[in-house]
Scaffold this motif. Sequence first.
Motif, PDB file in Angstrom:
ATOM      1  N   HIS A 106       0.813  -1.217   0.000  1.00 55.61           N
ATOM      2  CA  HIS A 106       0.000   0.000   0.000  1.00 55.61           C
ATOM      3  C   HIS A 106       0.850   1.274   0.000  1.00 55.61           C
ATOM      4  O   HIS A 106       0.321   2.375  -0.116  1.00 55.61           O
ATOM      5  CB  HIS A 106      -0.938   0.022   1.209  1.00 55.61           C
ATOM      6  N   LEU A 107       2.167   1.097   0.177  1.00 52.96           N
ATOM      7  CA  LEU A 107       3.024   2.282   0.328  1.00 52.96           C
ATOM      8  C   LEU A 107       3.048   3.156  -0.922  1.00 52.96           C
ATOM      9  O   LEU A 107       2.997   4.385  -0.821  1.00 52.96           O
ATOM     10  CB  LEU A 107       4.461   1.870   0.684  1.00 52.96           C
ATOM     11  N   ALA A 108       3.110   2.529  -2.082  1.00 49.82           N
ATOM     12  CA  ALA A 108       3.267   3.302  -3.315  1.00 49.82           C
ATOM     13  C   ALA A 108       2.173   4.353  -3.444  1.00 49.82           C
ATOM     14  O   ALA A 108       2.444   5.504  -3.770  1.00 49.82           O
ATOM     15  CB  ALA A 108       3.252   2.355  -4.510  1.00 49.82           C
ATOM     16  N   LYS A 109       0.954   3.988  -3.124  1.00 46.46           N
ATOM     17  CA  LYS A 109      -0.159   4.915  -3.318  1.00 46.46           C
ATOM     18  C   LYS A 109      -0.586   5.597  -2.021  1.00 46.46           C
ATOM     19  O   LYS A 109      -1.019   6.742  -2.024  1.00 46.46           O
ATOM     20  CB  LYS A 109      -1.350   4.130  -3.898  1.00 46.46           C
ATOM     21  N   ASP A 110      -0.482   4.881  -0.925  1.00 49.69           N
ATOM     22  CA  ASP A 110      -1.125   5.352   0.298  1.00 49.69           C
ATOM     23  C   ASP A 110      -0.198   5.494   1.495  1.00 49.69           C
ATOM     24  O   ASP A 110      -0.622   5.338   2.640  1.00 49.69           O
ATOM     25  CB  ASP A 110      -2.260   4.388   0.674  1.00 49.69           C
ATOM     26  N   ARG A 111       1.058   5.782   1.231  1.00 47.27           N
ATOM     27  CA  ARG A 111       2.048   5.921   2.286  1.00 47.27           C
ATOM     28  C   ARG A 111       1.562   6.763   3.480  1.00 47.27           C
ATOM     29  O   ARG A 111       1.758   6.395   4.628  1.00 47.27           O
ATOM     30  CB  ARG A 111       3.263   6.593   1.639  1.00 47.27           C
ATOM     31  N   ASN A 112       0.902   7.856   3.183  1.00 47.74           N
ATOM     32  CA  ASN A 112       0.524   8.777   4.257  1.00 47.74           C
ATOM     33  C   ASN A 112      -0.907   8.626   4.745  1.00 47.74           C
ATOM     34  O   ASN A 112      -1.415   9.464   5.477  1.00 47.74           O
ATOM     35  CB  ASN A 112       0.788  10.223   3.826  1.00 47.74           C
ATOM     36  N   GLN A 133       3.057   4.112   6.162  1.00 52.08           N
ATOM     37  CA  GLN A 133       4.503   4.257   6.242  1.00 52.08           C
ATOM     38  C   GLN A 133       5.017   3.937   7.647  1.00 52.08           C
ATOM     39  O   GLN A 133       5.973   3.198   7.836  1.00 52.08           O
ATOM     40  CB  GLN A 133       4.892   5.705   5.839  1.00 52.08           C
ATOM     41  N   GLU A 134       4.317   4.508   8.624  1.00 50.58           N
ATOM     42  CA  GLU A 134       4.702   4.299  10.022  1.00 50.58           C
ATOM     43  C   GLU A 134       4.520   2.830  10.419  1.00 50.58           C
ATOM     44  O   GLU A 134       5.346   2.237  11.125  1.00 50.58           O
ATOM     45  CB  GLU A 134       3.819   5.206  10.897  1.00 50.58           C
TER      46      GLU A 134
END
Length: 711
Positions: A106-112, A133-134
């Motif tokens: 999910h990091l590529a699109k939704d890191r934050n 990310q966290e």
Amino acid sequence: MAEEVQGQAAEESESAESSEATIAVHWREEGYYPPPPKFIGQANASDPAILDRFAEENFPECFREYAELLHWDEYWHTTLDTSNPPFWKWFAGGKLNASYNCVDRHLAKDRNKAALIWVSEDENEADAVITYQELYRRVNEFAAVLRDLGLQAGDRVTLHMPMVPELPVTMLACARLGVVHSQVFAGFSGGACGGRIADSGSKILITMDGYYRSGDLLDHKVKADEAVEAARKEGQEVDKVLVWRRFPGQYSAKTPMVEGRDVFVDELLAGHRGAVVEPVSMPAEAPLFLMYTSGTTGRPKGCQHSTGGYLSYVAGTSRFYQDIHPDDTYWCMADIGWITGHSYIVYGPLALGTTTVLYEGTPNYPDAGRPWRIAERLGVNIFHTSPTAIRMLRKVGPDEPAKYDFHFKCMTTVGEPIEPEVYRWYYKYVGKGEAIITDTWWQTETGGFIGTGLPALFAMKPGSCGPAALGIYLDILDENGESIPKGSGKAGNIVSRAPWPGIFQTIWGQPDRFVSTYFAKYNKDPKSTDWHDWPYFAGDGAVQAEDGYFRILGRVDDVINVAGHRLGTKELESSALAVEEVAEAAAVPVVDDVRGRAVEMYIALKPGYEASAEIEGKVKTAIETDIGKIARPKNIWIVPDMPKTRSGKIMRRVIAATSNFADVGDITTLANPEVVEKIKEQVQSAKRAKGEQPRELSETEEQEIKTFGSE
Ligand code: WTA
């Protein structure tokens, strides 16, 4: 609005003759609650074509649709391998990592984006909002800690953690390494945890120093010491106890740390800042976790769930039944210590990349408005809870939901049947007439929902869980294995005719018990590798209405469903029997307005002992110590003698009827019928004195009580 609901007319279903095999069930047919157009318009499954895709002729390949929601390192070669029945292998040959699927991808699109929003029970403490990310960072660092302790794929680790973000972090860190986690509900006692440590062969226990429950910061670490001791008695040594701190850097428990064995996780993490651990690519059929549940014998069953099949199934059902979209704020108020929390707080929602809310405390702390304040503040739009929680919130604050500005598009319930009256309150006051309610029938063993309707395609009918879920082919069989036709008004044993990807793989360490408990009853040929010969026996009684909807009537074995959780009568009884003065013990269910069922214990003493409050206290303490407060009996009755058959078997149905002010039925075959009247007088007058009034039982409650523990 409830007023607009169609088909309110009550209709009495035809009564049928009752026999040993089938019980006639007649209940009032409830009206349907159709999904609102606004919900249908946005639903993940709104085109009836999905029902054809999952029709039996497309089994098992239909489940590719669920598996394709995940990232696979290697694609599978066989969707369903039936070569070693009933130990089914789903997506055989496939490889994947559950932690990668729930976090990294999910990091590529939704890191934050928030992955978890954790809400403390203390309203003055800030939420912890953990982005993907966290979460990635925390899972990696803790995975590095576990790896450096020597843990490897296939090892088991026991977790005894409360509802804190560190719990999903720990689970996902284990999953990253292929380590099998076994989370024990924090409310269970140290002794119960120790038994599960021993059964699973865990050398490491992961716990937390304390947590908030109803306003108190509990010392939870004390249970770790008890657990290690209990495990040792069963021959299992625990080398390390990893203690997360509720407030890092500050110890919240009074119980001292044990030199050389106990370590604070925050201190260990300090040495692993920024560590990255490659997710281990696991075979689809590798175990992901164990979840213990009660059965009819004393020893709990460690239900082993797979990586590929399980994760596919919870991702698919979260998508279609909870209607989770990536931008929803989803809150399941269950505890991760149960299967519901594993499937529908952690693995399902995170696999779909949504935001999942975790709440530490009790729903009515500090008052009955708490859940609605949380929902309002966080903008929760999907809500999942149990009928017990709904009954409790309705009782303590019927008008509370109206005071808050929250709007759910859908709500799900699980664990027990929801009474039509409670359903209507939930629909009108919590759902505000806008939200669809999905009743989901399933079990620890099934991994995910198996009896429930797609919310945009099936109208709800209070009291019924609905039809079989996608790709599940449910049936009701009589004692001879004959199918009971729908609409006949006859109840029988609900079975799933075919396997599905979420089904557990075995009972940890007890493969024979797996076969005998769940499959032997209806299997005619133990050598057959055709899945058609292996119906899954769920252990629940049910009846199917003309419209195909199932109504679950409760357990057919000696299990008591307290607040949606199964407690084995044998577990309760063996705990009471450990008290020195106790000669005989019997646990029975009593209908409870909030918890569905509560436990009552009947005790007969060894010769030479007199009934006393002290002995009652000992029994209560024994049960709390062995199992936990959830199992605390509502009443303990020390009786002169137990009603018994001539062969000496305690007649649980007679005492269950007594506790529930129900008709005790035929007692002419008892060895000691005269004792029934004595017990009745003793128990019922004491109950009246305590203000426990006889309450009219519904038809299904009466059935359960009158047949409890069938002689
Ligand atoms: C009961 C909880 C009626 C049933 C997920 C089952 C239900 C047992 C429902 C499993 C429902 C669960 N309606 N009864 N919607 N859901 N049950 O393993 O008796 O804690 O066998 O899993 O709860 O309990 P378990």
